[in-house]
Design a protein around this motif. Structure first.
Motif, PDB file in Angstrom:
ATOM      1  N   PRO B  57     -25.265 -14.524  -5.919  1.00 29.64           N
ATOM      2  CA  PRO B  57     -25.240 -14.141  -4.507  1.00 29.64           C
ATOM      3  C   PRO B  57     -24.594 -12.781  -4.261  1.00 29.64           C
ATOM      4  O   PRO B  57     -24.257 -12.478  -3.121  1.00 29.64           O
ATOM      5  CB  PRO B  57     -24.407 -15.257  -3.884  1.00 29.64           C
ATOM      6  N   HIS B  58     -24.442 -12.001  -5.303  1.00 31.11           N
ATOM      7  CA  HIS B  58     -23.799 -10.701  -5.091  1.00 31.11           C
ATOM      8  C   HIS B  58     -24.384  -9.657  -6.040  1.00 31.11           C
ATOM      9  O   HIS B  58     -23.881  -9.447  -7.141  1.00 31.11           O
ATOM     10  CB  HIS B  58     -22.286 -10.835  -5.299  1.00 31.11           C
ATOM     11  N   VAL B  59     -25.439  -8.992  -5.591  1.00 33.85           N
ATOM     12  CA  VAL B  59     -26.059  -7.919  -6.385  1.00 33.85           C
ATOM     13  C   VAL B  59     -26.408  -6.736  -5.476  1.00 33.85           C
ATOM     14  O   VAL B  59     -26.504  -6.879  -4.259  1.00 33.85           O
ATOM     15  CB  VAL B  59     -27.354  -8.398  -7.096  1.00 33.85           C
ATOM     16  N   HIS B  60     -26.553  -5.603  -6.098  1.00 31.23           N
ATOM     17  CA  HIS B  60     -26.943  -4.380  -5.384  1.00 31.23           C
ATOM     18  C   HIS B  60     -28.093  -3.728  -6.147  1.00 31.23           C
ATOM     19  O   HIS B  60     -27.865  -3.062  -7.153  1.00 31.23           O
ATOM     20  CB  HIS B  60     -25.769  -3.398  -5.293  1.00 31.23           C
ATOM     21  N   LEU B  61     -29.320  -3.918  -5.669  1.00 31.40           N
ATOM     22  CA  LEU B  61     -30.487  -3.343  -6.333  1.00 31.40           C
ATOM     23  C   LEU B  61     -30.998  -2.169  -5.511  1.00 31.40           C
ATOM     24  O   LEU B  61     -30.995  -2.222  -4.280  1.00 31.40           O
ATOM     25  CB  LEU B  61     -31.575  -4.416  -6.471  1.00 31.40           C
ATOM     26  N   PHE B 149     -22.640 -12.381   6.912  1.00 30.75           N
ATOM     27  CA  PHE B 149     -22.357 -11.025   7.363  1.00 30.75           C
ATOM     28  C   PHE B 149     -21.197 -10.470   6.549  1.00 30.75           C
ATOM     29  O   PHE B 149     -20.091 -11.001   6.584  1.00 30.75           O
ATOM     30  CB  PHE B 149     -22.077 -11.029   8.868  1.00 30.75           C
ATOM     31  N   LYS B 150     -21.521  -9.424   5.822  1.00 28.52           N
ATOM     32  CA  LYS B 150     -20.545  -8.853   4.901  1.00 28.52           C
ATOM     33  C   LYS B 150     -19.705  -7.815   5.627  1.00 28.52           C
ATOM     34  O   LYS B 150     -20.222  -7.032   6.433  1.00 28.52           O
ATOM     35  CB  LYS B 150     -21.288  -8.159   3.751  1.00 28.52           C
ATOM     36  N   THR B 151     -18.423  -7.806   5.297  1.00 28.48           N
ATOM     37  CA  THR B 151     -17.540  -6.799   5.872  1.00 28.48           C
ATOM     38  C   THR B 151     -16.750  -6.120   4.754  1.00 28.48           C
ATOM     39  O   THR B 151     -16.557  -6.668   3.681  1.00 28.48           O
ATOM     40  CB  THR B 151     -16.544  -7.438   6.852  1.00 28.48           C
ATOM     41  N   VAL B 238     -15.604 -12.102  -1.392  1.00 28.31           N
ATOM     42  CA  VAL B 238     -16.418 -11.754  -2.562  1.00 28.31           C
ATOM     43  C   VAL B 238     -15.507 -11.181  -3.653  1.00 28.31           C
ATOM     44  O   VAL B 238     -14.381 -10.774  -3.406  1.00 28.31           O
ATOM     45  CB  VAL B 238     -17.537 -10.736  -2.215  1.00 28.31           C
ATOM     46  N   HIS B 239     -15.995 -11.221  -4.842  1.00 30.28           N
ATOM     47  CA  HIS B 239     -15.357 -10.634  -6.033  1.00 30.28           C
ATOM     48  C   HIS B 239     -13.831 -10.652  -6.030  1.00 30.28           C
ATOM     49  O   HIS B 239     -13.193  -9.637  -6.258  1.00 30.28           O
ATOM     50  CB  HIS B 239     -15.896  -9.227  -6.333  1.00 30.28           C
ATOM     51  N   LEU B 240     -13.277 -11.828  -5.849  1.00 33.39           N
ATOM     52  CA  LEU B 240     -11.828 -11.983  -5.966  1.00 33.39           C
ATOM     53  C   LEU B 240     -11.455 -11.909  -7.455  1.00 33.39           C
ATOM     54  O   LEU B 240     -12.065 -12.568  -8.286  1.00 33.39           O
ATOM     55  CB  LEU B 240     -11.401 -13.315  -5.339  1.00 33.39           C
ATOM     56  N   THR B 313     -21.875 -11.600  -9.837  1.00 28.10           N
ATOM     57  CA  THR B 313     -21.756 -10.422 -10.722  1.00 28.10           C
ATOM     58  C   THR B 313     -21.337  -9.129 -10.015  1.00 28.10           C
ATOM     59  O   THR B 313     -20.778  -8.260 -10.640  1.00 28.10           O
ATOM     60  CB  THR B 313     -23.091 -10.071 -11.410  1.00 28.10           C
ATOM     61  N   ASP B 314     -21.680  -8.973  -8.751  1.00 25.31           N
ATOM     62  CA  ASP B 314     -21.578  -7.646  -8.128  1.00 25.31           C
ATOM     63  C   ASP B 314     -22.369  -6.625  -8.949  1.00 25.31           C
ATOM     64  O   ASP B 314     -21.980  -5.460  -9.052  1.00 25.31           O
ATOM     65  CB  ASP B 314     -20.117  -7.219  -7.983  1.00 25.31           C
ATOM     66  N   HIS B 315     -23.460  -7.086  -9.520  1.00 29.81           N
ATOM     67  CA  HIS B 315     -24.335  -6.210 -10.329  1.00 29.81           C
ATOM     68  C   HIS B 315     -24.686  -4.944  -9.553  1.00 29.81           C
ATOM     69  O   HIS B 315     -25.268  -4.999  -8.478  1.00 29.81           O
ATOM     70  CB  HIS B 315     -25.610  -6.995 -10.667  1.00 29.81           C
TER      71      HIS B 315
HETATM   72 ZN   LIG Z   1     -20.678  -5.553  -4.093  1.00 25.01          ZN
END
Ligand SMILES: [Zn+2]
Ligand SMILES: [Zn+2]
Ligand SMILES: [Zn+2]
Ligand SMILES: [Zn+2]
Ligand SMILES: [Zn+2]
Ligand SMILES: [Zn+2]
Ligand SMILES: [Zn+2]
Ligand SMILES: [Zn+2]
Lengths: 460, 460, 460, 460
Positions: B57-61, B149-151, B238-240, B313-315
């Motif tokens: 649930p955490h990627v950046h493409l 909703f991401k902050t 996210v990504h703690l 992953t925060d890929h």
């Molecule tokens: Zn990220």
């Protein structure tokens, strides 16, 4: 013989599906859409929720007490449990101080074997840990399939072990692959308060409550967690009731420790205001006592946080006449209340219908976690291929009212008299047999089996 | 068309069963023993583990960044994900400050739609919350199926919102049935440290790490939890990465609050000693940075305690040439590392095979919880009747080695070069189609669908 | 000229002795039994308590506000302070954003110099920390004797600095040997709530209170402590009011950090129920607002635990007509209440006579700690040889009643109207001069001196 | 006879002044500049620090132990104390289980009365709390001037009381106006570990340390604080050594509780690495054992935070030959180390000269707080008019080295052999008599008085 349960909404701790379940013999063999009925008996579950059989890992049936016994036998108790959707229970064998574990096992087995209607297992309560006891642990785990060892931090002179014994037991149990469970209250403080209240002529049930303040449970829970952390032995706190105690567990979490937590249905629903009813309060005299509303909130939150893992009952019923033994002195009131039949429905009604927990979480704490923590998964605690066909069909919308007049437990009062419940168990299946249907029990005394359990893990 | 997967050991977040799975079209229709094959294609899963498709649930493409883009497109990224057992990802749309949410959605959809091989969704990152933005929230939840909703509490002037906006957003998102997620680090403190290090000529990747000390994350996590508690809006961090931040969550638990926590695979496995390798450390320049071994222990414990809910992953991959933009100044190194392909196998290898987590817990954090928390359950995240047939077959014993030479991500280095892994994804099925088999991808660009998501709940 | 104060019970923060005090000029020169009077004026202190002059390190006199000024000038304010046993105050210079510290110092000095009756100093409030401001810090510490720098985490656009500025300021102040003090509330959250309440037409003083919930203070206190810990700069939280904020400090103590804490007399004695009185509640509109009874308990406990170091007032009086500016909108009510005259007696009455704190602790928090923390010890804050002869004689048994009719502050209402007080200031001496006697002030405008302060330490 | 101490820098817990002190008889009668000498003996204190006499509230002189006694008698022990600036000590009477408090008092008085050189008092250690013991408490407080009651949570069968006795004792002590002090370690856990190590043949002094891990102290401290909170009885933890235990106190502070804390000089300065020296480690075998460097940091911080109130010694010396009783078995090594002479100078050197604590704090923890907490203030513990003339003159710059060759304690090794100290006690006065001057003791055996103490308070 086979069964086909059609079109139910099947809920496990992590599943939610509308499908059919096919059972052959004692076992689930298929789950799917439009499964062919063949010669199976078909049960229509349309509109119903289909759950794994409930597991209540904390009950006391036919328990010897002051020359008498708790009023539900293995027969009446497990039958009442089935009526309420609980297909298996775990009872407690109590070692007699000075005597062996094995001897107690024999005594308890004699009462349960051939008597129970539903399935059951035992925890082994170690009340006298010494070199001889130590030698018995391994056999219980490896041969008897009894892998959980109960301890008491209260009831000095009868059940309590001191911290030296506790640490010794933990090291041995860890070595053997078992789990140590605990009644975590500071018995010394409680003994002081009981004696003080009695000396002051404060003898009503209210003083049972006032003799076990939150601090006695918080302190002991913190101490138990510390010993579990030090030894590395998996630990499990039974009947945790209050904010102080759960905070001790939360604090231990900061040391990367995981200690399992059980609460009981009554601590989620009832509160200490019941002790203000003069002697009627005796109905709810149990240890620990009921707490405050803030504690209920904490416990519900703990379930959603994943820190409270199990909801049990500590079912230990006594007839009103037995309760009257303490009419003049709260310390003589037999401890315990009847709940084995109602846990599943009450948790559904207040938890799920009340919007406090999800359907999955309901199954997790009422069925799956008890099975996992105590080494019976995936045979018990879920609805999977190859699992025992322990299945509950529940109508989520049917409303009914609890009462001593209608319950099946062998006790002449209800701790929940008149309470409205939304959601009713309609059909219960145990190992492929229809146990309950239309409010009738179709299983005989002795159908219930002793379930051997596996070594445990602190990862579930 | 149908598929029959035979004799696998099927693992869900709460199940463990050896059985067959029958798929018709895009959907699972039966699970059972000895299911008839009919005209289905049969896949032998004997000896294999059968999991739900992984969800990251955490990627950046294809993410726009300083005039260039993260190096994996929706095509290469989701294809690499499939190779590694991840059948669905959730990417982030970034609102441009001063511009509307909708405009950003259109921009992102233009890049993703028709391109992705695997399924995907979007979080909507709100970087400018004002009266106009506020009006858009409801539509995203109700119509677009974008409910999270991401902050950002960092990146002032570009992405950061202040606490006033945060509280305002939370109230609106709560009202609409959504969830607020957060990059929780104190951007002001970090900006200070970056500027200070640069002014002092401390320009190596190591100073990226030293500019984001644990306190910056612990503080912001605590603050976010406080705002979530105050507003009652479900929150997700996210990504703690670290003990300080998880302790903030544990402390919040004492207020009966539940805030969801995601960590990423790299924070469980890698540590900050990698930043001591001169500029090679740029490979792991990401925000937050890698932490210490003690933090890894805390995160594994947090998973078992039920407090860390998701492993993502925060890929966000960049070619080495892109990383070189920061050769003279760590603050110009594009942030992110490639992991989309490896998360599932690495977590299995180090978590399950390493004895740290159970099989059920593995599925819970890699598949089920992402689906539940983000409103796609039970369609995604589990193996149930009626669920999408997103299925992974993994050989638990096959050992292999990760390398840029063999990976499928569009990036010319591996953050895990040479790392041995025990457990290999053999076959992957996405909505009934064999996506991966024998190391080949059989799906075309565009097969991947945008998945609309439901309103969320803070009870999973 | 000399004074001999005979036979008083002399109390310091760690002493308790019946003796005479001999003053020569501005200074105490001897303490002993039966000191010879010589030509000294003799004051009989038999039956009285003899304290060091009170120091109120948090006042706002003649403070510019919305085109008007707080209603006590340096003359009326310090004179009223003297009447109540407070011989010295520390006021706040407010930097104007975009302008220099020095310019503000000049402006404030112009109002105070030659006007004050009692002694005074200034904190320098840094509201715009930038490269120019940074250069001014050292001069304030080394040359001006202004060693404490006030910051605001609230009032964005007027007084607030962000965390980047805060960390930068802390590093510079630490380097120069100063102290950073803070108004620790989350201004962004408060701004949100104010705007929300106004938008909803919730305009009464009660909404001032509801716009600054405990969480806004707890969060900011935790954040400030984290930054103080990270930078190593000594920190001081002004007007801490509540359990949540003190718990943040207690939690920081576990990291071996020491951050000084000031509360104000009103937070110990008054509570938020006063806001339920319609617009009369405007009398107590201040920031932070009054809190709950449980917070009072926490603050008293914090004093005894040594974690709350100072009791001040945040004296900032406005005439009722000025308060009426906010009749239609709580956000327009000038913040502040009059207390400079009553702090000493109220703390004595409720703290010492109320059995909550010891005589020594009373002196510690009302006199000695302010002097130590702010670099004036042992010249101020104690009764020692060579110390300034700032001396208060108090009759512990005299009862009186507070009222606007009798107080000396320039404000037309009392925040403590009708409150009974046990213990009355009888005589006050400032630098060897009888300031107050028989309810009369014997000092002239301009007698008060600006007191240069030394570098500070975090060890007191 | 009178003394005039001229021109010293007089430091109390809250004062700092250069002045003369005039003593008449046993009492201080004046402090001032240029006091007339009259016929007083003049002592020049120019350049010296003048402190109140040190009070060590935790020593064991002539203590019976396994058929022998701790090696310092009341004569040698209090004389050595005087050499090091400690003018008063508090020793412990140990009730024999089954016997009365009074009988123990008589036994201890017989050894101390007429023997001590310096002043002394006793704590009454209650090792057997029952109905008879309960009756004795009031007399100790009201008549004997013994107001502190020591308890042991360890040493079962010899000294330990259980929690029931503890709570009972607390209620009675509270009622009578006393204080309960505690050796807070979990004796049961320790007994387990000792037995385990012995069974495993782990017999070196190192295993003394490993038998008392931090958790045993943290747990018991938390439990004691809980009982103190519940009963409302003022509590005091002796020889607190570690982070875990101080954190338990910090956590209790959140419940608004104040429990006094004592640490000892060795826990601030020495660490457990000394146990790695084979049997030489026996020199530091004491309970609790020395801890880690991180614990030292915690204790210094605790002093500055106001949470650690007292620095004592737990002085309990044994000759090397006595220590050799445990050569083959750590559990037979007499517990204790010699420090009574060095506490004051070591704390000055490492604390004040080391920049860790202020001069005032030094006096507070070494002199004033012991006097206040134990009911001797202001007669003892400060330099005030009417106080006992117990005065120490210390040269802050004189450096010297500690050694068994030069110390005055009756023990043939030094726990601090070769340690450099900055600051040396030059002259000591006890009740107006020069006790120590030029390294000689001028007082005779028997000069020391038993000091009756007052009822205590939890507010100091
Ligand atoms: Zn990220
Ligand atoms: Zn129990
Ligand atoms: Zn029970
Ligand atoms: Zn991020
Ligand atoms: Zn303020
Ligand atoms: Zn102010
Ligand atoms: Zn001890
Ligand atoms: Zn001792």
């Amino acid at each position: 013989m086979s069964l086909l349960i059609k079109n139910g909404r099947i809920i496990t701790a992590s599943g939610d599906q509308v499908a059919d379940i096919l059972v052959e013999g004692e076992t689930i063999v298929a789950i799917g859409r439009n499964l062919p009925a063949g010669n199976a008996r078909v049960i229509d579950a349309s509109g119903l929720l289909v759950f794994p059989g409930g597991i209540d890992p904390h009950v006391h049936l036919d328990m010897p007490f002051m020359g008498t016994f708790s009023s539900d036998s293995y027969e009446t108790g497990t039958r009442a449990a089935l009526h309420g959707g609980t297909t298996m229970v775990i009872d407690f064998i109590l070692q007699k101080q000075g005597d062996s574990l094995r001897h107690a096992l024999e005594e308890w087995s004699a009462r349960a074997d051939g008597t129970a209607v539903g399935d059951y297992s035992f925890h082994m309560a170690v009340t006298d840990f010494n070199e001889e006891t130590k030698k018995e642990i391994k056999g219980f785990v490896d041969e008897e399939g009894i892998t959980s060892f109960k301890t008491f931090m209260a009831y000095k002179g009868a059940l309590m072990i001191d911290d030296r014994q506790m640490v010794g037991l933990m090291e041995e149990v860890k070595r053997c692959g078992g789990l140590v469970t605990v009644h975590a209250t500071n018995g010394d403080m409680i003994d002081y308060l009981i004696a003080k209240h009695r000396a002051e002529g404060k003898l009503a049930p209210l003083y049972h409550y006032l003799s076990q303040p939150e601090v006695t449970e918080a302190e002991a829970s913190e101490r138990f967690a510390a010993m579990s952390r030090y030894t590395g032995c998996p630990g499990y706190i039974v009947h945790l009731t209050c904010e102080g105690a759960l905070n001790a567990v939360r604090e231990a979490a900061k040391c990367n420790q995981h200690v399992f937590v059980e609460t009981c249905i009554q601590y989620l629903l009832l509160d200490a205001s019941l002790y203000e009813k003069d002697f009627e309060g005796a109905k709810w005299v149990m240890s620990p006592p009921l707490r405050e509303k803030k504690d209920q909130e904490t416990l519900w939150a703990g379930i959603n946080q994943g820190l409270v893992n199990v909801v049990a009952t500590d079912h230990c019923p006594f007839m009103w006449e037995q309760k009257l033994m303490g009419r003049e002195d709260f310390s003589k009131i037999p401890n315990g209340h009847p709940a084995i039949e109602h846990r599943f429905e009450l948790l559904f009604s207040e938890g799920v219908q009340g919007g406090r927990i999800s359907l999955n979480r309901f199954v997790e704490v009422a069925c799956t976690n008890p099975a996992k923590i105590f080494g019976m998964f995936p045979r018990k605690g879920t609805l999977g291929i190859g699992s025992d066909a322990d299945i509950v069909l529940l109508d989520p919308n049917e409303e009914h009212t609890l009462s001593a007049k209608t319950h099946h437990m062998n006790v002449d009062y209800s701790a929940y008299e008149g309470r409205a419940v939304k959601g009713k168990v309609k059909t219960v299946i145990l190992r492929g047999q229809v146990a309950i249907d239309n409010g009738e029990c179709h299983l005989k005394k002795g159908y219930g089996q002793f379930i051997k359990r596996s070594k445990v893990t602190d990862h579930i």
